[in-house]
Design a protein around this motif. Structure first.
Motif, PDB file in Angstrom:
ATOM      1  N   LEU A 213       0.823  -1.205   0.000  1.00 53.94           N
ATOM      2  CA  LEU A 213       0.000   0.000   0.000  1.00 53.94           C
ATOM      3  C   LEU A 213       0.860   1.260   0.000  1.00 53.94           C
ATOM      4  CD1 LEU A 213      -2.800   1.306   0.225  1.00 53.94           C
ATOM      5  CD2 LEU A 213      -2.616   1.068   2.710  1.00 53.94           C
ATOM      6  N   ILE A 214       1.914   1.263   0.820  1.00 50.73           N
ATOM      7  CA  ILE A 214       2.751   2.458   0.949  1.00 50.73           C
ATOM      8  C   ILE A 214       3.556   2.721  -0.320  1.00 50.73           C
ATOM      9  CG2 ILE A 214       4.694   3.472   2.188  1.00 50.73           C
ATOM     10  CD1 ILE A 214       3.735   1.944   4.679  1.00 50.73           C
ATOM     11  N   VAL A 215       4.278   1.710  -0.785  1.00 53.62           N
ATOM     12  CA  VAL A 215       5.188   1.944  -1.900  1.00 53.62           C
ATOM     13  C   VAL A 215       4.426   2.170  -3.206  1.00 53.62           C
ATOM     14  CG1 VAL A 215       5.577  -0.463  -2.639  1.00 53.62           C
ATOM     15  CG2 VAL A 215       7.393   1.217  -2.891  1.00 53.62           C
ATOM     16  N   VAL A 216       3.298   1.489  -3.399  1.00 58.79           N
ATOM     17  CA  VAL A 216       2.510   1.692  -4.619  1.00 58.79           C
ATOM     18  C   VAL A 216       1.873   3.080  -4.604  1.00 58.79           C
ATOM     19  CG1 VAL A 216       0.501   0.899  -5.920  1.00 58.79           C
ATOM     20  CG2 VAL A 216       2.126  -0.758  -4.993  1.00 58.79           C
ATOM     21  N   THR A 217       1.393   3.518  -3.450  1.00 57.38           N
ATOM     22  CA  THR A 217       0.867   4.880  -3.345  1.00 57.38           C
ATOM     23  C   THR A 217       1.929   5.895  -3.744  1.00 57.38           C
ATOM     24  OG1 THR A 217      -0.707   4.300  -1.599  1.00 57.38           O
ATOM     25  CG2 THR A 217      -0.072   6.612  -1.760  1.00 57.38           C
ATOM     26  N   GLY A 218       3.130   5.741  -3.195  1.00 57.40           N
ATOM     27  CA  GLY A 218       4.207   6.669  -3.520  1.00 57.40           C
ATOM     28  C   GLY A 218       4.587   6.627  -4.985  1.00 57.40           C
ATOM     29  N   HIS A 219       4.740   5.432  -5.519  1.00 56.29           N
ATOM     30  CA  HIS A 219       5.152   5.306  -6.920  1.00 56.29           C
ATOM     31  C   HIS A 219       4.147   5.956  -7.855  1.00 56.29           C
ATOM     32  CE1 HIS A 219       6.636   3.700 -10.664  1.00 56.29           C
ATOM     33  NE2 HIS A 219       5.526   3.005 -10.853  1.00 56.29           N
ATOM     34  N   PHE A 220       2.850   5.677  -7.658  1.00 59.45           N
ATOM     35  CA  PHE A 220       1.849   6.185  -8.591  1.00 59.45           C
ATOM     36  C   PHE A 220       1.509   7.654  -8.347  1.00 59.45           C
ATOM     37  CE2 PHE A 220       1.370   1.776  -9.674  1.00 59.45           C
ATOM     38  CZ  PHE A 220       1.058   1.832 -11.020  1.00 59.45           C
ATOM     39  N   ALA A 221       1.846   8.178  -7.163  1.00 60.25           N
ATOM     40  CA  ALA A 221       1.703   9.619  -6.963  1.00 60.25           C
ATOM     41  C   ALA A 221       2.569  10.371  -7.961  1.00 60.25           C
ATOM     42  CB  ALA A 221       2.097  10.006  -5.538  1.00 60.25           C
ATOM     43  N   ALA A 222       3.707   9.790  -8.312  1.00 62.82           N
ATOM     44  CA  ALA A 222       4.608  10.416  -9.278  1.00 62.82           C
ATOM     45  C   ALA A 222       4.438   9.842 -10.683  1.00 62.82           C
ATOM     46  CB  ALA A 222       6.054  10.250  -8.817  1.00 62.82           C
ATOM     47  N   VAL A 332      -5.831  -6.194  -3.701  1.00 61.95           N
ATOM     48  CA  VAL A 332      -6.652  -5.113  -3.164  1.00 61.95           C
ATOM     49  C   VAL A 332      -5.757  -3.971  -2.679  1.00 61.95           C
ATOM     50  CG1 VAL A 332      -8.247  -4.437  -1.325  1.00 61.95           C
ATOM     51  CG2 VAL A 332      -8.597  -6.590  -2.547  1.00 61.95           C
ATOM     52  N   ALA A 333      -4.704  -4.320  -1.914  1.00 66.54           N
ATOM     53  CA  ALA A 333      -3.773  -3.304  -1.423  1.00 66.54           C
ATOM     54  C   ALA A 333      -3.117  -2.572  -2.589  1.00 66.54           C
ATOM     55  CB  ALA A 333      -2.715  -3.945  -0.529  1.00 66.54           C
ATOM     56  N   PHE A 334      -2.762  -3.307  -3.630  1.00 60.52           N
ATOM     57  CA  PHE A 334      -2.106  -2.707  -4.785  1.00 60.52           C
ATOM     58  C   PHE A 334      -3.050  -1.737  -5.493  1.00 60.52           C
ATOM     59  CE2 PHE A 334       0.433  -2.279  -8.515  1.00 60.52           C
ATOM     60  CZ  PHE A 334       1.685  -2.803  -8.242  1.00 60.52           C
ATOM     61  N   GLN A 335      -4.300  -2.157  -5.705  1.00 60.49           N
ATOM     62  CA  GLN A 335      -5.260  -1.304  -6.403  1.00 60.49           C
ATOM     63  C   GLN A 335      -5.582  -0.044  -5.603  1.00 60.49           C
ATOM     64  OE1 GLN A 335      -6.591  -1.678  -9.521  1.00 60.49           O
ATOM     65  NE2 GLN A 335      -5.307  -3.476  -9.849  1.00 60.49           N
ATOM     66  N   ILE A 336      -5.722  -0.192  -4.284  1.00 59.23           N
ATOM     67  CA  ILE A 336      -5.968   0.983  -3.440  1.00 59.23           C
ATOM     68  C   ILE A 336      -4.776   1.932  -3.517  1.00 59.23           C
ATOM     69  CG2 ILE A 336      -6.275   1.789  -1.063  1.00 59.23           C
ATOM     70  CD1 ILE A 336      -7.855  -0.770  -0.532  1.00 59.23           C
ATOM     71  N   GLY A 337      -3.568   1.376  -3.543  1.00 57.07           N
ATOM     72  CA  GLY A 337      -2.369   2.204  -3.673  1.00 57.07           C
ATOM     73  C   GLY A 337      -2.350   2.976  -4.983  1.00 57.07           C
ATOM     74  N   ILE A 338      -2.749   2.317  -6.077  1.00 61.93           N
ATOM     75  CA  ILE A 338      -2.797   3.003  -7.372  1.00 61.93           C
ATOM     76  C   ILE A 338      -3.768   4.181  -7.311  1.00 61.93           C
ATOM     77  CG2 ILE A 338      -3.528   2.797  -9.782  1.00 61.93           C
ATOM     78  CD1 ILE A 338      -2.504  -0.083  -9.731  1.00 61.93           C
ATOM     79  N   ALA A 339      -4.981   3.907  -6.793  1.00 59.55           N
ATOM     80  CA  ALA A 339      -5.995   4.964  -6.738  1.00 59.55           C
ATOM     81  C   ALA A 339      -5.560   6.106  -5.823  1.00 59.55           C
ATOM     82  CB  ALA A 339      -7.325   4.382  -6.264  1.00 59.55           C
ATOM     83  N   ALA A 340      -5.007   5.760  -4.651  1.00 53.84           N
ATOM     84  CA  ALA A 340      -4.582   6.785  -3.700  1.00 53.84           C
ATOM     85  C   ALA A 340      -3.430   7.606  -4.263  1.00 53.84           C
ATOM     86  CB  ALA A 340      -4.176   6.143  -2.376  1.00 53.84           C
ATOM     87  N   GLY A 341      -2.454   6.927  -4.861  1.00 51.15           N
ATOM     88  CA  GLY A 341      -1.318   7.638  -5.421  1.00 51.15           C
ATOM     89  C   GLY A 341      -1.723   8.577  -6.543  1.00 51.15           C
ATOM     90  N   ALA A 342      -2.570   8.080  -7.456  1.00 52.95           N
ATOM     91  CA  ALA A 342      -3.026   8.928  -8.556  1.00 52.95           C
ATOM     92  C   ALA A 342      -3.797  10.134  -8.027  1.00 52.95           C
ATOM     93  CB  ALA A 342      -3.895   8.128  -9.521  1.00 52.95           C
TER      94      ALA A 342
END
Length: 382
Positions: A213-222, A332-342
């Motif tokens: 969740l953390i790293v995917v959020t960060g990656h997709f934020a950028a 699920v964690a990965f998809q939430i990270g994508i949405a949160a990061g974007a």
């Protein structure tokens, strides 16, 4: 299932990798065909963007119950059904008379997306053997990287050249062909013993899902706004942006190879390389601010980014008592990270504060590094 001859196993892994390529290309078609779909359905481009957002939400909501529903299926059958769903989805999209049918078409593929990604890595691990699960995951996930490097640009070019409907039909045909090849090259894979939901949620997996969740959020934020980052930090536009994105993609393939070779023998080191590497690249972008160094940081960013899915999925397979259900929770964690990061990156970009998105990515990389370093899921087997 027995591990077959090296040549047959290689062909089977290539077939699964090809299915990953088609799945990711299909998932991101609204990005590649954004203006054509908007014009074709007489809707705004943000409405076409909702075809992506809705897809991710359906995957996040449906993956756990659908994986639980199909947990007793033969694994090859589960893969075939979900790849066939991609073919049907794109066939329906290609003939859709309006936007409502396009939404329905996307839902068909989204329903099978999570099931496919929850079984494909475990299938690859069974083909190569449990001691090489990480390498097997890297091989099939190469299709993911190739989709971004070749699939999306090719889809965009075809959409502009022959039209979006023939392009979508081409993706449907590719999905159908990959299903046929899987059927011919992958032997039946009976489902393993079913452990219940608790088996998918043992304590060792919680840090993996948290790190995801953390790293995917960060990656997709950028990463969601990488073209804007290239323009603002490296001061490149037009063909130069395309060239840098191509170099980014090539670096990603190199990173996938290197991390795939090391993830089984040195899981903690490779996971730390991914999380700390992401943080380092983002910090370089923030410190240098602009110029050639910033462009180099964008390219090098692909090296750890390519390994995110590999090291995390390998950790799930390493400690899960039921890999399919555990993979569903991880997705699920990965998809939430994508949405949160974007969402975070979009808010930063909308307020003219793109460096904030890069800073978020750096902080998330550091936080994920701390989680990985303390998690038993990333310990060496020995």
């Amino acid at each position: 299932m027995r591990v077959g001859s090296p040549s047959r196993t290689g062909v089977a892994l290539a077939a699964l990798s090809a299915a990953c390529f088609v799945s990711v290309t299909s998932e991101n078609l609204p990005v590649a065909l954004l203006p054509q779909l908007a014009e074709g359905f007489a809707v705004s481009e943000p409405a076409v963007g909702l075809l992506m957002t809705g897809y991710a939400l359906v995957v996040a909501v449906s993956v756990v119950p659908l994986v639980a529903l199909t947990v007793r299926w033969d694994r090859r059958t589960a893969a075939l059904v979900t790849v066939a769903a991609v073919a049907v989805s794109n066939l329906l999209l290609a003939v859709a008379p309006g936007y409502a049918v396009a939404v329905l078409a996307r839902l068909v593929a989204a329903a099978g997306h999570g099931v496919f990604w929850s079984v494909v890595a475990a299938m690859a691990a069974r083909l190569l053997g449990p001691e090489r699960g990480g390498r097997a995951t890297a091989v099939v996930f190469a299709g993911n990287s190739l989709a971004f490097l070749l699939g999306l640009p090719l889809s965009s070019w075809l959409g502009a050249t022959i039209g979006w409907r023939p392009t979508v039909l081409t993706v449907a045909a590719a999905a159908a062909l990959s299903a046929v090849v899987i059927r011919l090259t992958v032997d039946p894979m009976p489902a393993g013993p079913v452990a219940g939901t608790r088996g998918a949620l043992n304590r060792s997996l919680w840090p993996v899902n948290l790190a995801t969740l953390i790293v995917v959020t960060g990656h997709f934020a950028a990463f969601t706004y990488i073209t804007a980052i290239i323009a603002d930090f490296a001061h490149l536009t037009g063909p130069a942006t395309s060239a840098l994105l191509f170099a980014h993609g090539v670096a990603g393939l190199l990173g996938l190879v290197l991390i795939g070779r090391g993830v089984d023998g040195h899981p903690r080191a490779t996971a730390l390389l991914v999380t700390a590497g992401l943080a380092a690249c983002m910090i370089v972008l923030l410190v240098t601010g602009s110029g050639v160094v910033a462009g180099a940081a964008v390219v090098l960013w692909a090296l750890p980014a390519a390994g995110i899915g590999v090291v995390l999925q390998a950790a799930v397979l390493r400690v899960a008592t039921h890999p399919d259900l555990a993979s569903a929770v991880y997705i699920v964690a990965f998809q939430i990270g994508i949405a949160a990061g974007a969402g975070v990156g979009g808010a930063a970009l909308g307020h003219g504060a793109l460096p904030v998105a890069v800073a978020v990515a750096a902080v998330c990389g550091l936080l994920a590094t701390a989680v990985v370093n303390r998690s038993r899921a990333f310990r060496d087997r020995r």
